[in-house]
Design a protein around this motif. Sequence first.
Motif, PDB file in Angstrom:
ATOM      1  N   SER A 215     114.031  10.115  52.867  1.00  0.00           N
ATOM      2  CA  SER A 215     115.027  11.419  52.905  1.00  0.00           C
ATOM      3  C   SER A 215     116.517  10.805  53.168  1.00  0.00           C
ATOM      4  N   PHE A 216     117.155  10.831  52.313  1.00  0.00           N
ATOM      5  CA  PHE A 216     118.517  10.328  52.687  1.00  0.00           C
ATOM      6  C   PHE A 216     119.429  11.510  53.071  1.00  0.00           C
ATOM      7  N   PRO A 217     119.211  12.870  52.633  1.00  0.00           N
ATOM      8  CA  PRO A 217     119.984  13.952  53.673  1.00  0.00           C
ATOM      9  C   PRO A 217     119.796  13.989  54.928  1.00  0.00           C
ATOM     10  N   THR A 218     118.538  13.436  55.307  1.00  0.00           N
ATOM     11  CA  THR A 218     118.526  13.352  56.777  1.00  0.00           C
ATOM     12  C   THR A 218     119.570  12.246  57.434  1.00  0.00           C
ATOM     13  N   LEU A 219     119.389  11.190  56.744  1.00  0.00           N
ATOM     14  CA  LEU A 219     120.276  10.101  57.305  1.00  0.00           C
ATOM     15  C   LEU A 219     121.766  10.619  57.351  1.00  0.00           C
ATOM     16  N   TYR A 241     138.308   6.350  45.490  1.00  0.00           N
ATOM     17  CA  TYR A 241     138.283   5.358  44.557  1.00  0.00           C
ATOM     18  C   TYR A 241     136.844   5.321  44.095  1.00  0.00           C
ATOM     19  N   ASN A 242     135.992   4.654  45.142  1.00  0.00           N
ATOM     20  CA  ASN A 242     134.511   4.323  44.817  1.00  0.00           C
ATOM     21  C   ASN A 242     133.876   5.659  44.440  1.00  0.00           C
ATOM     22  N   LYS A 243     134.153   6.807  44.748  1.00  0.00           N
ATOM     23  CA  LYS A 243     133.536   7.824  44.577  1.00  0.00           C
ATOM     24  C   LYS A 243     133.962   8.227  43.008  1.00  0.00           C
ATOM     25  N   SER A 244     135.017   7.989  42.653  1.00  0.00           N
ATOM     26  CA  SER A 244     135.542   8.313  41.172  1.00  0.00           C
ATOM     27  C   SER A 244     134.667   7.379  40.251  1.00  0.00           C
ATOM     28  N   ILE A 245     134.576   6.094  40.696  1.00  0.00           N
ATOM     29  CA  ILE A 245     133.964   5.136  39.820  1.00  0.00           C
ATOM     30  C   ILE A 245     132.551   5.592  39.608  1.00  0.00           C
ATOM     31  N   ASP A 255     126.403  11.513  48.852  1.00  0.00           N
ATOM     32  CA  ASP A 255     127.631  11.715  49.236  1.00  0.00           C
ATOM     33  C   ASP A 255     127.734  12.642  50.420  1.00  0.00           C
ATOM     34  N   ASN A 256     128.044  12.235  51.680  1.00  0.00           N
ATOM     35  CA  ASN A 256     128.174  13.165  52.664  1.00  0.00           C
ATOM     36  C   ASN A 256     129.751  13.669  53.053  1.00  0.00           C
ATOM     37  N   GLY A 257     130.575  13.172  52.296  1.00  0.00           N
ATOM     38  CA  GLY A 257     132.064  13.477  52.384  1.00  0.00           C
ATOM     39  C   GLY A 257     133.029  12.342  52.939  1.00  0.00           C
ATOM     40  N   PHE A 258     132.109  11.564  53.396  1.00  0.00           N
ATOM     41  CA  PHE A 258     132.778  10.084  53.659  1.00  0.00           C
ATOM     42  C   PHE A 258     132.001   8.822  53.522  1.00  0.00           C
ATOM     43  N   SER A 269     128.520  -4.279  49.693  1.00  0.00           N
ATOM     44  CA  SER A 269     128.833  -2.950  49.054  1.00  0.00           C
ATOM     45  C   SER A 269     130.720  -2.844  49.283  1.00  0.00           C
ATOM     46  N   PRO A 270     131.169  -2.240  48.640  1.00  0.00           N
ATOM     47  CA  PRO A 270     132.606  -1.999  48.672  1.00  0.00           C
ATOM     48  C   PRO A 270     132.922  -0.875  50.180  1.00  0.00           C
ATOM     49  N   ILE A 271     134.081  -1.021  50.549  1.00  0.00           N
ATOM     50  CA  ILE A 271     134.344  -0.015  51.594  1.00  0.00           C
ATOM     51  C   ILE A 271     134.026   1.275  51.318  1.00  0.00           C
ATOM     52  N   SER A 272     133.139   2.140  52.189  1.00  0.00           N
ATOM     53  CA  SER A 272     133.033   3.316  52.135  1.00  0.00           C
ATOM     54  C   SER A 272     131.539   3.523  51.253  1.00  0.00           C
TER      55      SER A 272
END
Length: 336
Positions: A215-219, A241-245, A255-258, A269-272
Amino acid sequence: MNHSDRLAAFVALGQRLQNLSEDELASLGARARNQNNWFTPTNVAYAIKGIAELLDEEPLRQWAGRYPAEPEQPRQIGVVMAGNIPLVGFHDLLCVLLSGHILLAKPSSDDTVLMTWIASELVKIEPRFEEMIRFAPRLNAADAFIATGSDNTGRYFEYYFGKKPNLIRRNRTSLAILTGRESEHDLGLLGEDIFRYYGLGCRNVSKLYVPVGFSFPTLLDALQPWHHILDHHKYQNNYDYNKSILLVNGVPHYDNGFLLLTESPQLVSPISVVHYEGYQHEVDLVERLTTVAAQTQCLVSAGGQYPGSFAFGRAQHPQVWDYADGIDTMKFLAQF
């Protein structure tokens, strides 16, 4: 200066770091940030606290007692230091000087403020160290080398340092093992391993191994206390940037916003961004971890339950004997 004198000086340095005033920490943090914007005062203070813990007298004496007190002949040890997180080169400084050798250091251009400061604090405590510490742009005079860098710079180091004894470290990253039975508190602690130093350290978790159906939402909810990480503009830029990619390429992700979580076989993995990979059962997990052992700096799990792992929240708190890349630096130095 004998081994006991050197050891006592490092113990005193640890006490000095523990007792830095708020004004001293603020001034040092501001100077470090002016040189490297990733080095926030909060993270500088955290790194200094970690080194103070590293220099706790009893474990330091126990560790140092495993090795010869004095070298056959003091050598000049050239050390190429990394600069991805504050004071990451300190452990090499400690090993070289405590073993009785001369430190010929090339600090990273991203971390000269802190490295020269901590060396000067050591010299104030034990002035005889001044003759044993040299910062230099070139290491031609060194008798042996310790170098930390990427896989690419590792090949460069091998070419230039290969004719003399050398210890070369390359890219490594850290992994988290989850079972799906972690409490919200456990998952919150994992945030320390992911976000401290903005994920720039080799001991930062860049990949999760999770059971199929996790369950990723819990994390992601448990990691919300770290939302302030977006206050750093460079982290914010990386996240955007990574979100747009991921969105442009249609890559499934959470995605939890950050923080962005996406499935990938890649360790780094890239930053973020943090990668994840699912496993079916424990035998499957062991096989996967064995395959990537040579690229792994450390493992973390809830309460350190998985064999050989650190507890969630403790990845950035290695003991003095937890060598980078698992290579015993003191053993390397003891051959001279």
